[in-house]
Design a protein around this motif. Sequence first.
Motif, PDB file in Angstrom:
ATOM      1  N   LYS A   1      -4.723  -2.890  -1.248  1.00  0.00           N
ATOM      2  CA  LYS A   1      -3.397  -3.488  -1.405  1.00  0.00           C
ATOM      3  C   LYS A   1      -3.474  -4.719  -2.330  1.00  0.00           C
ATOM      4  CE  LYS A   1      -1.393  -2.125   3.005  1.00  0.00           C
ATOM      5  NZ  LYS A   1      -0.903  -2.601   4.314  1.00  0.00           N
TER       6      LYS A   1
ATOM      7  N   ALA B   1      -3.926  -3.639  -5.833  1.00  0.00           N
ATOM      8  CA  ALA B   1      -2.650  -3.147  -6.378  1.00  0.00           C
ATOM      9  C   ALA B   1      -1.741  -4.321  -6.743  1.00  0.00           C
ATOM     10  CB  ALA B   1      -1.963  -2.235  -5.375  1.00  0.00           C
ATOM     11  N   LYS B   2      -1.682  -5.351  -5.903  1.00  0.00           N
ATOM     12  CA  LYS B   2      -0.860  -6.533  -6.191  1.00  0.00           C
ATOM     13  C   LYS B   2      -1.392  -7.271  -7.420  1.00  0.00           C
ATOM     14  CE  LYS B   2       1.044  -7.775  -1.734  1.00  0.00           C
ATOM     15  NZ  LYS B   2       1.098  -8.806  -0.686  1.00  0.00           N
TER      16      LYS B   2
ATOM     17  N   LYS C   1      -3.081  -6.008  -9.951  1.00  0.00           N
ATOM     18  CA  LYS C   1      -2.761  -5.246 -11.157  1.00  0.00           C
ATOM     19  C   LYS C   1      -1.279  -5.409 -11.523  1.00  0.00           C
ATOM     20  CE  LYS C   1      -6.362  -1.799 -11.014  1.00  0.00           C
ATOM     21  NZ  LYS C   1      -6.711  -0.393 -10.959  1.00  0.00           N
ATOM     22  N   LYS C   2      -0.465  -5.504 -10.507  1.00  0.00           N
ATOM     23  CA  LYS C   2       0.970  -5.668 -10.731  1.00  0.00           C
ATOM     24  C   LYS C   2       1.251  -7.042 -11.366  1.00  0.00           C
ATOM     25  CE  LYS C   2       4.611  -3.958  -7.866  1.00  0.00           C
ATOM     26  NZ  LYS C   2       5.290  -4.037  -6.582  1.00  0.00           N
ATOM     27  N   LEU C   3       0.573  -8.048 -10.861  1.00  0.00           N
ATOM     28  CA  LEU C   3       0.739  -9.406 -11.399  1.00  0.00           C
ATOM     29  C   LEU C   3       0.136  -9.510 -12.808  1.00  0.00           C
ATOM     30  CD1 LEU C   3      -0.008 -11.678  -8.330  1.00  0.00           C
ATOM     31  CD2 LEU C   3       2.174 -11.369  -9.466  1.00  0.00           C
ATOM     32  N   GLU C   4      -0.927  -8.805 -13.041  1.00  0.00           N
ATOM     33  CA  GLU C   4      -1.596  -8.839 -14.335  1.00  0.00           C
ATOM     34  C   GLU C   4      -0.715  -8.203 -15.419  1.00  0.00           C
ATOM     35  OE1 GLU C   4      -5.322  -6.622 -15.011  1.00  0.00           O
ATOM     36  OE2 GLU C   4      -6.214  -8.569 -14.651  1.00  0.00           O
ATOM     37  N   LYS C   5       0.022  -7.230 -15.068  1.00  0.00           N
ATOM     38  CA  LYS C   5       0.895  -6.563 -16.043  1.00  0.00           C
ATOM     39  C   LYS C   5       2.037  -7.449 -16.459  1.00  0.00           C
ATOM     40  CE  LYS C   5       0.115  -1.803 -14.739  1.00  0.00           C
ATOM     41  NZ  LYS C   5       0.679  -0.598 -14.209  1.00  0.00           N
ATOM     42  N   ARG C   6       2.448  -8.373 -15.728  1.00  0.00           N
ATOM     43  CA  ARG C   6       3.584  -9.226 -16.081  1.00  0.00           C
ATOM     44  C   ARG C   6       3.217 -10.221 -17.051  1.00  0.00           C
ATOM     45  NH1 ARG C   6       6.583 -10.968 -10.648  1.00  0.00           N
ATOM     46  NH2 ARG C   6       6.658  -8.965  -9.771  1.00  0.00           N
TER      47      ARG C   6
END
Length: 143
Positions: A132, A135-136, A138-143
């Motif tokens: 989890k 996943a968080k 990677k989500k923050l890295e994409k922004r």
Amino acid sequence: MAATGEEAAEMDCISRVSLAHPTVLSLGGSSEPRGEPGETASEGQEVVTAAPKKPINSSTCEDYHLLENMNKLTSLKYMEMKDISINISRNLQDLNHKYASLQPYLDQINQIEEQVSSLEQAAYKLDTYSKKLEAKFKKLEKR
């Protein structure tokens, strides 16, 4: 049941009795022996000569001897079975003592098994939590 005391003495005496010579018996109603062997019977009487055989009671004595031998053999078998059961009992006691001496180790094994299962559950929880977090991240890295 084997005879003891006077009965045994009587049976031994009976078994040792033998007819010295044949007896002439009358079938005409009298139970007494008639005359010497070789004599002829009176009119109307048949002569039966008994061959020197075992006395009638010797078969009973042989039966008692057979029963006695059977009792001895049975007694020996029961003694053998008693010895076997004593050995089995002794071996069972030894096994119980060995099991009792191993019991603390078996308890430790059970405790370790419980601890391992709780560690596995913790590892699965940690794995799911790390997935989890990844996943968080990677989500923050994409922004």
